[in-house]
Scaffold this active site. Structure first.
Site, PDB file in Angstrom:
ATOM      1  N   ARG A  87      48.854  69.207  18.933  1.00 37.20           N
ATOM      2  CA  ARG A  87      47.562  68.555  18.689  1.00 37.20           C
ATOM      3  C   ARG A  87      47.716  67.409  17.707  1.00 37.20           C
ATOM      4  O   ARG A  87      48.456  67.511  16.739  1.00 37.20           O
ATOM      5  CB  ARG A  87      46.577  69.572  18.106  1.00 37.20           C
ATOM      6  CG  ARG A  87      45.873  70.356  19.163  1.00 37.20           C
ATOM      7  CD  ARG A  87      45.087  71.483  18.601  1.00 37.20           C
ATOM      8  NE  ARG A  87      44.232  71.134  17.457  1.00 37.20           N
ATOM      9  CZ  ARG A  87      43.416  72.005  16.883  1.00 37.20           C
ATOM     10  NH1 ARG A  87      43.333  73.230  17.341  1.00 37.20           N
ATOM     11  NH2 ARG A  87      42.680  71.642  15.853  1.00 37.20           N
ATOM     12  N   LYS A  91      43.344  82.270  13.739  1.00 35.44           N
ATOM     13  CA  LYS A  91      42.203  82.894  14.418  1.00 35.44           C
ATOM     14  C   LYS A  91      42.241  82.694  15.938  1.00 35.44           C
ATOM     15  O   LYS A  91      41.858  83.591  16.673  1.00 35.44           O
ATOM     16  CB  LYS A  91      40.873  82.432  13.821  1.00 35.44           C
ATOM     17  CG  LYS A  91      40.664  80.945  13.811  1.00 35.44           C
ATOM     18  CD  LYS A  91      39.537  80.581  12.885  1.00 35.44           C
ATOM     19  CE  LYS A  91      39.155  79.115  12.942  1.00 35.44           C
ATOM     20  NZ  LYS A  91      40.220  78.113  13.095  1.00 35.44           N
ATOM     21  N   ARG A 103      52.887  74.422  15.642  1.00 36.58           N
ATOM     22  CA  ARG A 103      52.023  74.941  16.712  1.00 36.58           C
ATOM     23  C   ARG A 103      52.144  74.122  17.999  1.00 36.58           C
ATOM     24  O   ARG A 103      52.124  72.901  17.970  1.00 36.58           O
ATOM     25  CB  ARG A 103      50.569  74.907  16.228  1.00 36.58           C
ATOM     26  CG  ARG A 103      49.587  75.366  17.267  1.00 36.58           C
ATOM     27  CD  ARG A 103      48.316  75.793  16.657  1.00 36.58           C
ATOM     28  NE  ARG A 103      47.468  74.669  16.287  1.00 36.58           N
ATOM     29  CZ  ARG A 103      46.212  74.817  15.868  1.00 36.58           C
ATOM     30  NH1 ARG A 103      45.695  76.023  15.738  1.00 36.58           N
ATOM     31  NH2 ARG A 103      45.497  73.761  15.542  1.00 36.58           N
ATOM     32  N   ARG A 144      30.881  77.278  10.865  1.00 34.17           N
ATOM     33  CA  ARG A 144      31.659  76.746   9.743  1.00 34.17           C
ATOM     34  C   ARG A 144      30.763  76.288   8.599  1.00 34.17           C
ATOM     35  O   ARG A 144      31.266  75.952   7.529  1.00 34.17           O
ATOM     36  CB  ARG A 144      32.467  75.532  10.212  1.00 34.17           C
ATOM     37  CG  ARG A 144      33.889  75.871  10.662  1.00 34.17           C
ATOM     38  CD  ARG A 144      34.383  74.684  11.410  1.00 34.17           C
ATOM     39  NE  ARG A 144      35.729  74.296  11.347  1.00 34.17           N
ATOM     40  CZ  ARG A 144      36.598  74.474  12.347  1.00 34.17           C
ATOM     41  NH1 ARG A 144      36.292  75.194  13.383  1.00 34.17           N
ATOM     42  NH2 ARG A 144      37.790  73.948  12.275  1.00 34.17           N
ATOM     43  N   ARG A 149      41.710  68.870   6.755  1.00 33.23           N
ATOM     44  CA  ARG A 149      40.894  69.874   7.455  1.00 33.23           C
ATOM     45  C   ARG A 149      40.734  71.116   6.601  1.00 33.23           C
ATOM     46  O   ARG A 149      39.663  71.716   6.548  1.00 33.23           O
ATOM     47  CB  ARG A 149      41.543  70.243   8.806  1.00 33.23           C
ATOM     48  CG  ARG A 149      41.391  69.151   9.841  1.00 33.23           C
ATOM     49  CD  ARG A 149      42.326  69.344  11.024  1.00 33.23           C
ATOM     50  NE  ARG A 149      42.115  70.564  11.752  1.00 33.23           N
ATOM     51  CZ  ARG A 149      43.068  71.188  12.456  1.00 33.23           C
ATOM     52  NH1 ARG A 149      44.294  70.724  12.489  1.00 33.23           N
ATOM     53  NH2 ARG A 149      42.791  72.289  13.102  1.00 33.23           N
TER      54      ARG A 149
HETATM   55  P1  AMP Z   1      39.564  73.773  15.358  1.00 33.20           P
HETATM   56  O1  AMP Z   1      40.330  73.776  16.639  1.00 33.20           O
HETATM   57  O2  AMP Z   1      38.660  74.962  15.220  1.00 33.20           O
HETATM   58  O3  AMP Z   1      40.426  73.561  14.148  1.00 33.20           O
HETATM   59  O4  AMP Z   1      38.580  72.509  15.418  1.00 33.20           O
HETATM   60  C1  AMP Z   1      39.074  71.189  15.570  1.00 33.20           C
HETATM   61  C2  AMP Z   1      38.040  70.192  15.084  1.00 33.20           C
HETATM   62  O5  AMP Z   1      36.827  70.320  15.867  1.00 33.20           O
HETATM   63  C3  AMP Z   1      37.595  70.374  13.636  1.00 33.20           C
HETATM   64  O6  AMP Z   1      38.479  69.740  12.725  1.00 33.20           O
HETATM   65  C4  AMP Z   1      36.214  69.703  13.681  1.00 33.20           C
HETATM   66  O7  AMP Z   1      36.345  68.299  13.724  1.00 33.20           O
HETATM   67  C5  AMP Z   1      35.682  70.156  15.042  1.00 33.20           C
HETATM   68  N1  AMP Z   1      34.969  71.451  14.966  1.00 33.20           N
HETATM   69  C6  AMP Z   1      35.333  72.638  15.561  1.00 33.20           C
HETATM   70  N2  AMP Z   1      34.443  73.620  15.299  1.00 33.20           N
HETATM   71  C7  AMP Z   1      33.489  73.051  14.509  1.00 33.20           C
HETATM   72  C8  AMP Z   1      32.326  73.558  13.882  1.00 33.20           C
HETATM   73  N3  AMP Z   1      31.948  74.841  14.000  1.00 33.20           N
HETATM   74  N4  AMP Z   1      31.577  72.688  13.134  1.00 33.20           N
HETATM   75  C9  AMP Z   1      31.935  71.388  13.012  1.00 33.20           C
HETATM   76  N5  AMP Z   1      33.045  70.852  13.553  1.00 33.20           N
HETATM   77  C10 AMP Z   1      33.820  71.677  14.306  1.00 33.20           C
END
Ligand code: AMP
Length: 220
Positions: free
Chosen positions: A152, A9, A118, A84, A163
């Site tokens: 990351r 995404k 990545r 989410r 995750r």
């Molecule tokens: P992402 O880069 O979107 O995979 O987000 C990395 C991490 O940030 C996730 O594993 C969560 O710990 C936190 N995170 C990002 N977006 C959200 C969200 N909408 N709700 C809760 N935690 C989030």
């Protein structure tokens, strides 16, 4: 744009940002920035992000609320990685208008392989992959600004599986919520970027969701 880690995404959001000049708002990027800057918010959310757990709803909602009030977001925006949870989706509808929720559905094994390759530019946030397109043109440097690409910490395979599992545990009600209000667009994210982008653009334009004109040419 919603979907499990590894669905791509962020890559699609970046493409639409570049081509249509729509701000790309990623809660994950905001959180990583806060952690790197060592802010009060960063310290609070660090344990969640590093373990692949969801940050509590009230924190995420407050962050998004502030971000979409910024001047650049007044004509529209792409949200990446938010909402989410059902609480987040409901709260979002109270603070703004969401035209469509695009769900990028990816299988777990493909997600793990994608994320282990990545690489991210720490300067501009562009995402590359050493196994799949978009690969960086030159070694492991960003094509745009030459910065050294980084991996990351939460892209380690065991954290990715955690995750992914956490994502789908809390995510089903979000899908039902958008399906119920006829705003859900489902995309098979196991396919390649080259297949998905034209399909997605056609859907968004034909359904009058994307009313903006391209602001520049972007190659896939
Ligand atoms: P992402 O880069 O979107 O995979 O987000 C990395 C991490 O940030 C996730 O594993 C969560 O710990 C936190 N995170 C990002 N977006 C959200 C969200 N909408 N709700 C809760 N935690 C989030």
């Amino acid at each position: 744009m919603i979907g499990a880690p590894g669905a791509g995404k962020g890559v699609y959001a970046q493409y639409f940002k570049d081509k249509y000049c729509i701000p790309h708002i990623s809660t994950g990027d905001i959180f990583r920035g806060e952690i790197a800057a060592g802010t009060e918010l960063g310290l609070k959310i660090k344990p969640y992000v590093e373990q692949g757990l969801l940050v509590p709803d009230e924190i995420v909602i407050e962050v998004i609320k502030k971000r979409i009030q910024q001047p650049d977001a007044q004509k529209g925006f792409i949200l990446d990685g938010f909402p989410r949870t059902l609480n987040q989706a409901r709260a979002l509808d109270e603070i703004t208008v969401i035209d469509a929720a695009i769900h990028f559905r990816v299988s777990e094994d493909i997600a793990v392989r994608r994320l282990s390759g990545r690489m991210i530019c720490p300067v501009c946030g562009r995402i590359y992959n050493i196994y799949y397109e978009p690969k960086p043109k030159n070694d492991e440097q960003c094509d745009y600004d030459g910065a050294k690409l980084v991996r990351r910490r939460d892209d380690e395979p065991d954290v990715v599986r955690q995750r992914y599992r956490v994502f789908y545990e809390t995510f089903k009600p979000v899908l039902d919520y958008y399906k119920g209000s006829k705003r859900l667009i489902e995309v098979n994210a196991d396919k390649s970027i080259g297949e998905i982008v034209p399909l997605l653009e056609r859907i968004l334009i034909e359904d009058n969701i994307l009313t903006l004109k391209p602001c520049r040419e972007v190659t896939l």
